[in-house]
Write an enzyme that holds these catalytic residues in place. Structure first.
Site, PDB file in Angstrom:
ATOM      1  N   LYS A  52       0.784  -1.086   0.093  1.00  0.00           N
ATOM      2  CA  LYS A  52      -0.002  -0.442   0.048  1.00  0.00           C
ATOM      3  C   LYS A  52       0.773   1.424   0.413  1.00  0.00           C
ATOM      4  O   LYS A  52       0.301   2.484  -0.406  1.00  0.00           O
ATOM      5  CB  LYS A  52      -1.188   0.477   1.173  1.00  0.00           C
ATOM      6  CG  LYS A  52      -1.443  -0.662   0.722  1.00  0.00           C
ATOM      7  CD  LYS A  52      -2.675  -0.921   2.594  1.00  0.00           C
ATOM      8  CE  LYS A  52      -3.176  -2.464   2.274  1.00  0.00           C
ATOM      9  NZ  LYS A  52      -4.054  -2.397   3.623  1.00  0.00           N
ATOM     10  N   GLN A  96      -4.644  -1.155  10.227  1.00  0.00           N
ATOM     11  CA  GLN A  96      -4.073  -2.517   9.327  1.00  0.00           C
ATOM     12  C   GLN A  96      -4.693  -3.824   9.886  1.00  0.00           C
ATOM     13  O   GLN A  96      -5.148  -3.511  11.001  1.00  0.00           O
ATOM     14  CB  GLN A  96      -3.145  -3.328   8.610  1.00  0.00           C
ATOM     15  CG  GLN A  96      -2.954  -4.750   7.586  1.00  0.00           C
ATOM     16  CD  GLN A  96      -3.101  -4.339   6.421  1.00  0.00           C
ATOM     17  OE1 GLN A  96      -3.104  -3.031   5.493  1.00  0.00           O
ATOM     18  NE2 GLN A  96      -4.114  -5.002   6.648  1.00  0.00           N
ATOM     19  N   ASP A 119     -10.278   3.115   4.485  1.00  0.00           N
ATOM     20  CA  ASP A 119     -11.191   1.620   4.647  1.00  0.00           C
ATOM     21  C   ASP A 119     -13.174   1.938   4.347  1.00  0.00           C
ATOM     22  O   ASP A 119     -13.031   1.074   4.007  1.00  0.00           O
ATOM     23  CB  ASP A 119     -10.203   0.573   5.411  1.00  0.00           C
ATOM     24  CG  ASP A 119      -9.195  -0.019   5.388  1.00  0.00           C
ATOM     25  OD1 ASP A 119      -8.739   0.058   3.636  1.00  0.00           O
ATOM     26  OD2 ASP A 119      -9.164  -0.069   5.470  1.00  0.00           O
TER      27      ASP A 119
END
Ligand code: NAP
Length: 286
Positions: A52, A96, A119
């Site tokens: 990422k 994460q 997200d």
């Protein structure tokens, strides 16, 4: 059967993002900035966050990668998230998952300012998506919808069988499909007669994480299969249905199918990058 090429579609999305970011930089403005937090040393998570970070930079955006030891306390992480929430130069924040067991993941995710939630997993964003007014969409569902749209696969009026009801994939995808006028059957591990239900689907989306969940004969002629799963079997990635072994039979049966790897996977990271840019644009009134 058409192979739905997620790599190519993701590349197009990323090229567009890179062009927009270059434009922002050319005007002398600072580029979008993402902050990524990883707690612990899971090798798969480490590989994901590095990828990422690398993609973000390759597109001309800034990225802060925070690799924190497993012993980091929830209150220390809270303080770091708070700093990012208050820092005007930070546009988007990503934590994460999974977090180590000593964390309450839902509580930590909800600490992020929902307007910086890269997200789309903050409770507020979950609620807005359910109301059909998404602010930031979760990346994999957004990637699935983009793949369908760019491959001219109409969902309106179609019967979509969604297998899997997780908060990350199944549920939000089902919601997006409903808002796009699909008729959706949502299946899970307690669903009876899964094969019979799959056979009714014009489009079947599998996100269960079970190799060989269905056989090629479990699809109606001309159906579309979106295989989200990434199962490692004998060192190779395969979907819940798609594998090198099932591909020849799927080719005879289906209208279109995503491969694994190279289908939904590449879209997820491209959609994360899109979220970072979109959040930046909202924050800067662009
Ligand atoms: P998850 O949280 O474990 O959810 C799996 C879902 O599948 C659950 O709702 C579960 O039902 C259901 N399920 C499990 N076994 C089933 C069965 N035999 N029949 C019907 N339903 C069954 O997993 P997830 O995070 O949603 O991920 C699912 C898969 O997608 C994994 O393989 C993951 O690696 C992959 N994935 C891929 C991407 C990508 O970018 N391509 C992104 C995210 C995830 P219950 O609710 O009843 O337990």
């Amino acid at each position: 059967m058409r192979i739905i090429d997620g790599k190519e579609c993701a590349q197009q999305v990323k090229d567009q993002i890179a062009a927009e970011v270059a434009d922002i930089r050319a005007k002398g403005q600072r580029p979008p900035r993402l902050e990524i937090f990883l707690v612990g040393d899971r090798p798969d998570s480490l590989a994901y966050v590095r990828s990422k970070d690398k993609t973000c930079r390759a597109l001309g955006m800034d990225c802060g990668l925070h690799l924190l030891p497993d012993s980091t306390s929830e209150s220390d992480l809270t303080a770091m998230i708070d700093d990012c929430n208050r820092n005007d130069n930070v546009d988007a924040i990503l934590i994460q998952l999974p977090l180590p067991d000593h964390y309450n993941s839902a509580r930590v995710l909800d600490l992020i300012d929902y307007r910086k939630d890269a997200d789309g997993l903050h409770l507020m964003n979950v609620g807005l998506l359910h109301l059909g007014e998404p602010y930031v969409m979760p990346c994999t569902p957004k990637g699935i919808m983009t793949l369908l749209e760019t491959n001219d696969i109409e969902v309106s009026g179609e019967h979509v069988v969604m297998i899997g009801r997780s908060q990350l994939v199944g549920e939000p995808t089902a919601k997006l499909l409903i808002h796009n006028n699909a008729t959706v059957t949502l299946c899970h591990s307690r669903t009876k007669n899964l094969s019979a239900i799959a056979r009714l689907g014009d489009i079947v989306i599998t996100a269960a994480g079970c190799p060989n969940l269905l056989q090629p004969t479990d699809f109606k002629e001309g159906a579309v299969l979106i295989d989200v799963a990434m199962n490692r079997v004998d060192g190779k990635l395969q979907g819940d249905v798609y594998s090198e072994a099932t591909r020849p039979e799927l080719e005879k049966r289906l209208r279109a199918c995503t491969p694994v790897p190279g289908g939904v996977g590449p879209m997820t990271i491209a959609m994360l990058m899109q979220n970072v840019l979109d959040i930046y644009k909202i924050r800067h009134g662009l």
